[in-house]
Design a protein around this motif. Structure first.
Motif, PDB file in Angstrom:
ATOM      1  N   SER A  14      25.565  44.234  -6.291  1.00 18.49           N
ATOM      2  CA  SER A  14      25.554  45.094  -5.123  1.00 18.49           C
ATOM      3  C   SER A  14      26.987  45.428  -4.710  1.00 18.49           C
ATOM      4  CB  SER A  14      24.828  44.407  -3.970  1.00 18.49           C
ATOM      5  OG  SER A  14      25.537  43.237  -3.584  1.00 18.49           O
ATOM      6  N   ILE A  15      27.141  46.336  -3.754  1.00 17.22           N
ATOM      7  CA  ILE A  15      28.473  46.682  -3.277  1.00 17.22           C
ATOM      8  C   ILE A  15      29.207  45.447  -2.765  1.00 17.22           C
ATOM      9  CG2 ILE A  15      29.756  47.963  -1.498  1.00 17.22           C
ATOM     10  CD1 ILE A  15      27.636  50.156  -1.701  1.00 17.22           C
ATOM     11  N   ASP A  16      28.457  44.517  -2.155  1.00 15.72           N
ATOM     12  CA  ASP A  16      29.093  43.313  -1.616  1.00 15.72           C
ATOM     13  C   ASP A  16      29.072  42.131  -2.596  1.00 15.72           C
ATOM     14  OD1 ASP A  16      26.341  43.355  -1.215  1.00 15.72           O
ATOM     15  OD2 ASP A  16      26.393  42.314   0.706  1.00 15.72           O
ATOM     16  N   GLY A  17      28.848  42.403  -3.883  1.00 14.70           N
ATOM     17  CA  GLY A  17      29.076  41.406  -4.914  1.00 14.70           C
ATOM     18  C   GLY A  17      27.939  40.458  -5.225  1.00 14.70           C
ATOM     19  N   LEU A  28      16.525  44.761  -8.273  1.00 14.31           N
ATOM     20  CA  LEU A  28      16.867  45.726  -9.321  1.00 14.31           C
ATOM     21  C   LEU A  28      18.205  46.370  -8.975  1.00 14.31           C
ATOM     22  CD1 LEU A  28      13.449  47.463 -10.086  1.00 14.31           C
ATOM     23  CD2 LEU A  28      14.636  45.700 -11.408  1.00 14.31           C
ATOM     24  N   LEU A  29      19.197  46.139  -9.826  1.00 11.36           N
ATOM     25  CA  LEU A  29      20.556  46.584  -9.560  1.00 11.36           C
ATOM     26  C   LEU A  29      20.956  47.781 -10.411  1.00 11.36           C
ATOM     27  CD1 LEU A  29      21.926  42.992  -9.419  1.00 11.36           C
ATOM     28  CD2 LEU A  29      22.241  44.624  -7.563  1.00 11.36           C
ATOM     29  N   SER A  30      20.026  48.335 -11.163  1.00  7.73           N
ATOM     30  CA  SER A  30      20.375  49.409 -12.071  1.00  7.73           C
ATOM     31  C   SER A  30      19.312  50.489 -12.036  1.00  7.73           C
ATOM     32  CB  SER A  30      20.554  48.845 -13.490  1.00  7.73           C
ATOM     33  OG  SER A  30      21.188  49.775 -14.320  1.00  7.73           O
ATOM     34  N   ASN A  31      19.395  51.418 -12.973  1.00 11.83           N
ATOM     35  CA  ASN A  31      18.417  52.499 -13.083  1.00 11.83           C
ATOM     36  C   ASN A  31      18.086  52.703 -14.560  1.00 11.83           C
ATOM     37  OD1 ASN A  31      20.557  54.100 -14.211  1.00 11.83           O
ATOM     38  ND2 ASN A  31      21.218  54.653 -12.143  1.00 11.83           N
ATOM     39  N   ASP A  32      17.164  53.598 -14.844  1.00 11.66           N
ATOM     40  CA  ASP A  32      16.700  53.750 -16.221  1.00 11.66           C
ATOM     41  C   ASP A  32      17.826  54.142 -17.178  1.00 11.66           C
ATOM     42  OD1 ASP A  32      14.152  53.072 -15.493  1.00 11.66           O
ATOM     43  OD2 ASP A  32      13.408  55.136 -15.382  1.00 11.66           O
ATOM     44  N   ALA A  33      18.715  55.019 -16.719  1.00  5.37           N
ATOM     45  CA  ALA A  33      19.808  55.463 -17.597  1.00  5.37           C
ATOM     46  C   ALA A  33      20.744  54.311 -17.927  1.00  5.37           C
ATOM     47  CB  ALA A  33      20.580  56.603 -16.934  1.00  5.37           C
ATOM     48  N   VAL A 178      27.943  48.601 -10.437  1.00 12.53           N
ATOM     49  CA  VAL A 178      27.838  48.434  -8.987  1.00 12.53           C
ATOM     50  C   VAL A 178      26.712  49.318  -8.463  1.00 12.53           C
ATOM     51  CG1 VAL A 178      29.029  48.569  -6.773  1.00 12.53           C
ATOM     52  CG2 VAL A 178      30.305  47.950  -8.837  1.00 12.53           C
ATOM     53  N   ALA A 179      25.724  48.688  -7.826  1.00  7.95           N
ATOM     54  CA  ALA A 179      24.588  49.406  -7.247  1.00  7.95           C
ATOM     55  C   ALA A 179      24.939  49.878  -5.835  1.00  7.95           C
ATOM     56  CB  ALA A 179      23.364  48.490  -7.206  1.00  7.95           C
ATOM     57  N   PRO A 180      24.347  50.973  -5.371  1.00 10.57           N
ATOM     58  CA  PRO A 180      24.752  51.589  -4.107  1.00 10.57           C
ATOM     59  C   PRO A 180      24.082  51.002  -2.868  1.00 10.57           C
ATOM     60  CG  PRO A 180      23.126  52.971  -5.148  1.00 10.57           C
ATOM     61  CD  PRO A 180      23.346  51.806  -6.084  1.00 10.57           C
ATOM     62  N   PHE A 181      24.142  49.686  -2.728  1.00 13.48           N
ATOM     63  CA  PHE A 181      23.577  49.069  -1.524  1.00 13.48           C
ATOM     64  C   PHE A 181      24.197  47.696  -1.306  1.00 13.48           C
ATOM     65  CE2 PHE A 181      20.595  48.238  -5.057  1.00 13.48           C
ATOM     66  CZ  PHE A 181      20.621  46.851  -5.090  1.00 13.48           C
ATOM     67  N   PHE A 182      23.949  47.159  -0.112  1.00 14.34           N
ATOM     68  CA  PHE A 182      24.424  45.833   0.262  1.00 14.34           C
ATOM     69  C   PHE A 182      23.248  44.860   0.297  1.00 14.34           C
ATOM     70  CE2 PHE A 182      27.376  48.866   1.961  1.00 14.34           C
ATOM     71  CZ  PHE A 182      28.623  48.276   1.839  1.00 14.34           C
ATOM     72  N   GLN A 212      30.098  57.251 -13.714  1.00  9.67           N
ATOM     73  CA  GLN A 212      28.911  57.339 -12.875  1.00  9.67           C
ATOM     74  C   GLN A 212      27.688  57.492 -13.762  1.00  9.67           C
ATOM     75  OE1 GLN A 212      29.013  60.286  -9.775  1.00  9.67           O
ATOM     76  NE2 GLN A 212      26.837  60.025  -9.277  1.00  9.67           N
ATOM     77  N   ILE A 213      26.683  56.657 -13.516  1.00 16.47           N
ATOM     78  CA  ILE A 213      25.428  56.719 -14.263  1.00 16.47           C
ATOM     79  C   ILE A 213      24.316  56.829 -13.225  1.00 16.47           C
ATOM     80  CG2 ILE A 213      23.944  55.600 -15.970  1.00 16.47           C
ATOM     81  CD1 ILE A 213      26.398  53.965 -16.846  1.00 16.47           C
ATOM     82  N   GLY A 214      23.932  58.051 -12.901  1.00 17.22           N
ATOM     83  CA  GLY A 214      22.977  58.234 -11.817  1.00 17.22           C
ATOM     84  C   GLY A 214      23.570  57.747 -10.516  1.00 17.22           C
TER      85      GLY A 214
END
Length: 229
Positions: A14-17, A28-33, A178-182, A212-214
């Motif tokens: 996450s953004i805060d590690g 889930l810290l990622s996406n399909d791509a 890095v996923a876009p959340f805390f 950037q991947i999605g």
């Protein structure tokens, strides 16, 4: 100096590690791509290593998913999937876990010397159990992997394993997503724990790629002079 594989550390946070939540719900810290990107990295490795806690908590398959990549591995004379590797102090592992039951590739378990008899009794029918030293020594583990033909090793966690490889100077490359959340909960596990790392304010790691991947971002770092772009 003992030879070892080229080591790629792979992790999402996450953004805060944080790499997970403190409860039983998987984060889930990622996406399909990005999952497909990780699959491509796996397909290019000889072995994938995770800690015993990851085997217990996540019950991962650690297989190459894409059929084209699997066929390409077979055409190169390899198994469809990389060798699976785990390390353990307690040998508290379920022989029916997917780590052991899925895939045709070898499964290797490195355990502390004192636990060898119990580990071989418990896991000998589903894996090759190997002395990892006492205390368990990741340098010894990677050196032994090299003797078994492992030239490129992907390390997928968890936090204690990433910390161990990094503090021991055994990593050549870090791929950090890095996923876009805390998460915002200090009870949750982090990417790494406390330790003395070779990289700090006076010795910065070399950032070689930002992609950037999605909705996630891949940060790629060179951690040794063995780094391959």
């Amino acid at each position: 100096m003992l030879q070892r594989p080229y080591v790629v550390l792979s992790c999402g946070m996450s953004i805060d590690g944080y790499v997970d939540t403190p409860d039983d719900e998987r984060l889930l810290l990622s996406n399909d791509a990005d999952f497909d990107r990780v699959d491509e990295v796996r397909a290019g490795c000889d072995a994938i290593l995770v800690g015993a806690a990851t085997v217990r908590q996540d019950n991962p398959r650690l297989l190459v998913r894409d059929e084209t990549r699997r066929k390409a591995r077979v055409e190169r004379g390899e198994q469809p999937d990389p060798v699976k590797v785990t390390v353990t102090n307690s040998c508290d592992l379920d022989p029916d876990a997917r780590f052991f039951t899925l895939g045709e590739a070898d499964k290797l378990v490195y355990c502390v010397s004192s636990a060898l008899p119990n580990a071989r009794h418990k896991l000998g029918r589903v894996a090759t159990v190997i002395d990892g030293g006492d205390p368990l020594d990741l340098g010894q583990v990677t050196a032994d992997l090299h003797t078994r033909g492992i030239r490129r090793l992907m390390v997928e966690g968890g936090g204690m394993i990433h910390t161990g490889f990094l503090t021991a100077g055994l990593a050549d490359e870090l791929q950090l997503v890095v996923a876009p959340f805390f998460v915002g909960d200090s009870r949750a596990p982090r990417f790494v724990g406390d330790g003395t790392f070779p990289w700090g304010p006076r010795r910065r790691a070399d950032l070689t790629e930002v992609r950037q991947i999605g909705d996630v971002v891949l940060l790629r770092y060179a951690l040794s002079d063995r780094y391959r772009a």
